[in-house]
Each structure stands twice: as structure tokens, then as C-alpha cells.
Design an enzyme around this catalytic site. Structure first.
Site, PDB file in Angstrom:
ATOM      1  N   LYS A 119       2.059  13.085 -21.350  1.00 28.72           N
ATOM      2  CA  LYS A 119       1.819  11.762 -20.764  1.00 28.72           C
ATOM      3  C   LYS A 119       3.011  10.829 -20.927  1.00 28.72           C
ATOM      4  O   LYS A 119       3.404  10.137 -19.983  1.00 28.72           O
ATOM      5  CB  LYS A 119       0.591  11.105 -21.408  1.00 28.72           C
ATOM      6  CG  LYS A 119      -0.716  11.802 -21.182  1.00 28.72           C
ATOM      7  CD  LYS A 119      -1.888  11.001 -21.727  1.00 28.72           C
ATOM      8  CE  LYS A 119      -1.882  10.835 -23.219  1.00 28.72           C
ATOM      9  NZ  LYS A 119      -2.061  12.116 -23.941  1.00 28.72           N
ATOM     10  N   ASN A 142      -0.843   3.218 -23.056  1.00 31.11           N
ATOM     11  CA  ASN A 142      -0.881   3.975 -24.305  1.00 31.11           C
ATOM     12  C   ASN A 142       0.519   4.341 -24.799  1.00 31.11           C
ATOM     13  O   ASN A 142       0.696   4.759 -25.939  1.00 31.11           O
ATOM     14  CB  ASN A 142      -1.706   5.254 -24.093  1.00 31.11           C
ATOM     15  CG  ASN A 142      -2.123   5.917 -25.381  1.00 31.11           C
ATOM     16  OD1 ASN A 142      -2.721   5.287 -26.242  1.00 31.11           O
ATOM     17  ND2 ASN A 142      -1.810   7.194 -25.514  1.00 31.11           N
ATOM     18  N   HIS A 189      -8.846  15.909 -29.423  1.00 33.41           N
ATOM     19  CA  HIS A 189      -9.720  14.804 -29.852  1.00 33.41           C
ATOM     20  C   HIS A 189     -11.187  15.217 -29.931  1.00 33.41           C
ATOM     21  O   HIS A 189     -12.085  14.396 -29.684  1.00 33.41           O
ATOM     22  CB  HIS A 189      -9.574  13.615 -28.890  1.00 33.41           C
ATOM     23  CG  HIS A 189      -8.193  13.047 -28.813  1.00 33.41           C
ATOM     24  ND1 HIS A 189      -7.543  12.514 -29.900  1.00 33.41           N
ATOM     25  CD2 HIS A 189      -7.323  12.961 -27.767  1.00 33.41           C
ATOM     26  CE1 HIS A 189      -6.333  12.101 -29.537  1.00 33.41           C
ATOM     27  NE2 HIS A 189      -6.176  12.374 -28.257  1.00 33.41           N
TER      28      HIS A 189
END
Length: 457
Positions: A119, A142, A189
Site C-alpha cells: 500500500k 494510513n 490482522h
């Protein structure tokens, strides 16, 4: 959204929480912030908030704090199923995240990029390409600068390129990127999302509000991404390094090409890429799709890609000491990222693994470790789990800390070896974040380099 005199609670005082609170206060809201951490842990943010006239609650969340709020803005690090938030929703209170707050006020166009890995590199490069195309461009989310901090000063012509995480996407309502990108989806996650299906659902929300006039960019080599095409109303563009696609970016005869329904364009030779690893070729292909649908010229994209180097903490070259190369991939916080890092080097690797476990299966590393790694150095809270799951694949050295790992490696690595920090874990057991872990690693390596210079005199 009219914030004048509205009672707003911000939960979580990370970067985005502080930025949200200050934004809300500046727009006339009566703001309270609440964080479970102690004042000592929150550092300098408390005086800034108090000076702005914002009420601050620390050391826990009071039950009454959540009652009677017109809006609750939750930071990404706060689980959406935390009991006070569940209760707030049951009472009919609106709960959103910082990325949603920013979207409701941002006047320009949003390009949003998510994925389990890549990302940050892709977001940074997409920003470079769009800016090279002559468009007013800002980058955040982010990646470091909270999206809400990008609102002031933006115009309808501004393009915001945002890295967005699954945690941020969990709390959207109207968030609608003009271009939504999913690079890949692999287990990550799971300590928060609990199941892979729930994690995929969170990622898929990037497309939730898109319409036929928008664009979705997806990885044709990733089965989960392929399935996500059915979950968007946008026009889909594909990228692939393994096969040719009818609409999107791929490779042919050593060239990166872009195709749409009418034309095919050669963008650049693969040999011009400075970025290491097959995964970075995928990131570039994704960015070419973004640039094309945003109207960037091919020559501008080629220049931006050709000049782009690895972002900090992402397969970042640090130094060569006595013939040993050191690489910082602290952002490899899950197993798939570590696999990609290992695939970037053919052999003779000394790898540092460990940190805070995220519910990962480390046994999938065994084949690559067996074929490419000389020694594994384990650190942090997840060390014992990692050791038990990779046993027999490579020599394992239990060292506890990053400092100890670097010292042990320096005494054993030989010229021609590669030292790789690619932990496959979060950093929160011993560091504030992956950036802090990466900076410490680089400082340790630079200290080794200085010692090597002195001993060679």
C-alpha cells in the site's frame, strides 16, 4: 455535515484522532477526546488539545462519555466492536472513522489504495505519477498524514491519493473514491478481524459506494481480488505480471503495456525499474492503471516510475558492511510481506523475524527459509510461536531484541550475505510502530558501519 455546536466525541488519540479533534473544534463542534492510555503515554498531544479548548479523558473510557453525543469519531486503532461503541450504536448514535470524516469535507477527487501488502509504495508512487501528470496532488491517509489534515487548502481540482487500511474501511458510510485499488488480499490482522472472510469484507468496502462512472483497479493474479470484481459497480481495470489482460496493465516481451478497449500503449521497459522484487512490479502495474484512468500521459508516468526509489522501511537498502548488504523491511508486518521480501533475494539471507503476533501462520515460510536463508534470528513476543512453526527449515537463533540480533549477525555474516529485517509481525511489543522499529534497525546498522570504518584505519 454541519458541526456548529454539535457534541462530538473522538475515541483514540493517535495521529488521526488528534487531527480529527482539532479539525472538529475548528469547525465549531464541542469536542471531547477519550483514550484508554495514561497521560504519560500520550505525550505532547494533551497540551495541544487542552490549548484548543478540547476536553480530554485519559486512562479509560467513562460510560457517560459516550452518551448524548451527536457524533463519535473513532481512530483506526480502536476496535469497532469495543463495548462502549457497540452500546453507542445501540442508542442510535452515529459512529464513523477519521477517513469518513475527511471524505465528507474533502472537495476534490479521491484515489484510495488498499491491500495486505504494497500500500505505502503504491500510494507514494501513485502520488508521484499523478503529480507528474500536472494535477494538484496530495498524499496521505494510513501512510502518515491523516486524511483529515488534507482537507484545509484543498480545492475541487485537488486529487488526494490515500492509503487506506481495513481498520479505516470498517467505519466508512459515504466514502467514495473515484479510483479504488485493491493490490492483494492475504491473511492479516486476524487478531482484530478474527476471520479471513471478515478481513476480506472490510477490504471490499473500498468499492461500497462507487458508481458506474468510477474505476476499480484489481490484481488479476490474486483469486480474492478477482472475486472482488463482483462487489463494485465501477469500471474494472486489471493488472497482472503473470498474464496479459484485456483492460489494464501487464507485461509483454520485457515491456510494461497498458490496454483498454480501443488502444494498447507501451509504457516502459521493465529493466528501467529501480524497485527490487516481483511484488514491486505488481505495484507499478497497479499505478499505471491509476495514472491512465486519471488522464496522465505515458511519458510522464515513465519518468515518475523510472526515478522512483523504495520508500522508507520497505525493502530499503541501508548499508554494505564488509561485503554484507543490510535491508530494512520493517513494514513487512505480515507473513505474505515477508514472503515477498525473501523472494527478492536468491540466497544467503540472515532474516530477523518476530514482534507482536497477529494470529499468523508462520509455517508457510518454511519452504523459502529452507531454500534461501542461512539463519533466522527471532525477537519479541512472537518468537516462540515462530520458532515452533518453522522448526527444521533453517538454523534458528533466539535473540529477544533487535539490538542483539544485529550484533549476532555482524559476528557471523560473511561477504556476499544479505541481512533482512522482515519481521512478519507488528511492532507494538517493543516499539511504538514499524517506523520506530525500522529507524532503530538503521541506527544499529549505521553504528556497525562506523565501527567498521574505524577498525579499517
Amino acid at each position: 455535515m454541519d458541526l456548529k455546536n454539535k457534541r462530538v466525541l473522538v475515541v483514540g488519540l493517535g495521529k488521526s484522532g488528534v487531527a480529527s479533534a482539532l479539525f472538529l473544534k475548528a469547525h465549531g463542534a464541542r469536542v471531547t477526546v477519550s483514550d484508554a492510555k495514561s497521560p504519560d503515554q500520550l505525550g505532547e498531544s494533551i497540551p495541544v488539545l487542552l490549548d484548543a479548548g478540547i476536553a480530554v479523558e485519559t486512562g479509560g473510557h467513562g460510560e457517560r462519555t459516550f452518551h448524548g453525543q451527536d457524533l463519535i469519531v473513532v481512530s483506526p486503532g480502536v476496535p469497532v466492536d469495543a463495548p462502549p461503541l457497540v452500546q453507542a450504536r445501540a442508542m442510535g448514535e452515529t459512529v464513523i472513522g477519521e477517513i469518513e470524516l475527511a471524505a465528507q469535507f474533502f472537495p476534490g477527487t479521491i484515489v484510495a489504495i488498499t491491500g495486505s501488502n504494497g500500500k505505502t509504495t503504491t500510494t507514494t508512487l501513485a502520488g508521484e505519477i499523478i503529480a507528474a501528470g500536472g494535477f494538484p496532488t496530495i498524499v496521505g491517509g494510513n501512510i502518515g498524514t491523516p486524511a483529515i489534515s488534507l482537507v484545509e487548502g484543498a480545492t475541487p481540482e485537488t486529487i488526494a491519493v490515500l492509503e487506506v487500511s481495513s481498520f479505516q474501511l470498517e467505519t466508512i458510510q459515504t466514502f467514495r473514491p473515484k479510483v479504488g485499488v485493491v493490490l492483494n488480499v492475504t491473511p492479516d490482522h486476524l487478531d482484530r478481524h478474527r476471520t479471513f472472510a471478515a478481513y476480506v469484507d472490510a477490504k471490499a468496502r473500498i468499492f461500497e459506494n462507487q458508481q458506474a462512472s468510477d474505476f476499480a483497479v484489481l490484481n488479476a493474479d490474486d483469486p480474492t481480488c478477482v472475486a472482488l470484481a463482483a462487489r463494485t459497480r465501477a469500471k474494472v481495470f486489471w493488472f497482472s505480471r503473470q498474464k496479459e489482460v484485456n483492460q489494464g496493465a501487464c507485461t509483454r516481451d520485457g515491456q510494461i503495456i497498458f490496454r483498454d478497449t480501443k488502444t494498447q500503449t507501451e509504457i516502459m521497459p521493465i529493466s528501467e525499474l529501480l524497485l527490487k522484487g516481483a511484488h514491486n512490479l505488481e505495484n507499478v502495474l497497479a499505478v499505471i492503471c491509476v495514472g491512465e484512468v486519471m488522464g496522465c500521459k505515458s511519458d510522464a508516468m515513465r519518468r515518475a516510475v523510472r526515478d522512483f526509489k523504495a520508500v522508507e522501511h520497505r525493502l530499503e537498502y541501508v548499508a554494505t558492511i564488509r561485503g554484507v548488504e543490510y535491508y530494512n523491511d520493517s513494514k513487512a508486518t505480515n507473513v505474505d510481506a515477508t514472503i515477498k521480501a525473501l523472494e527478492s533475494f536468491p540466497a544467503n539471507i540472515h532474516i530477523i523475524l518476530g514482534g507482536k503476533d497477529k494470529g499468523s501462520d508462520y509455517s508457510v515460510l518454511k519452504d523459502l527459509l529452507r531454500r534461501r536463508v542461512k539463519k533466522v534470528y527471532t525477537i519479541g513476543a512472537a518468537a516462540e510461536k515462530i520458532e515452533s512453526q518453522i522448526e527444521g527449515s533453517a538454523e534458528i537463533v533466539h535473540v529477544e531484541t533487535l539490538d542483539a540480533a544485529v550484533k549476532r549477525i555482524a559476528s557471523t555474516a560473511a561477504a556476499g550475505d544479505i541481512v533482512l529485517l522482515a519481521p512478519a509481525c507488528a511492532s507494538f511489543d517493543q516499539f511504538q510502530n514499524y517506523e520506530g522499529r525500522g529507524r532503530v534497525f538503521k541506527q544499529l546498522v549505521q553504528a556497525l558501519a562506523e565501527d567498521a570504518k574505524l577498525t579499517s584505519l
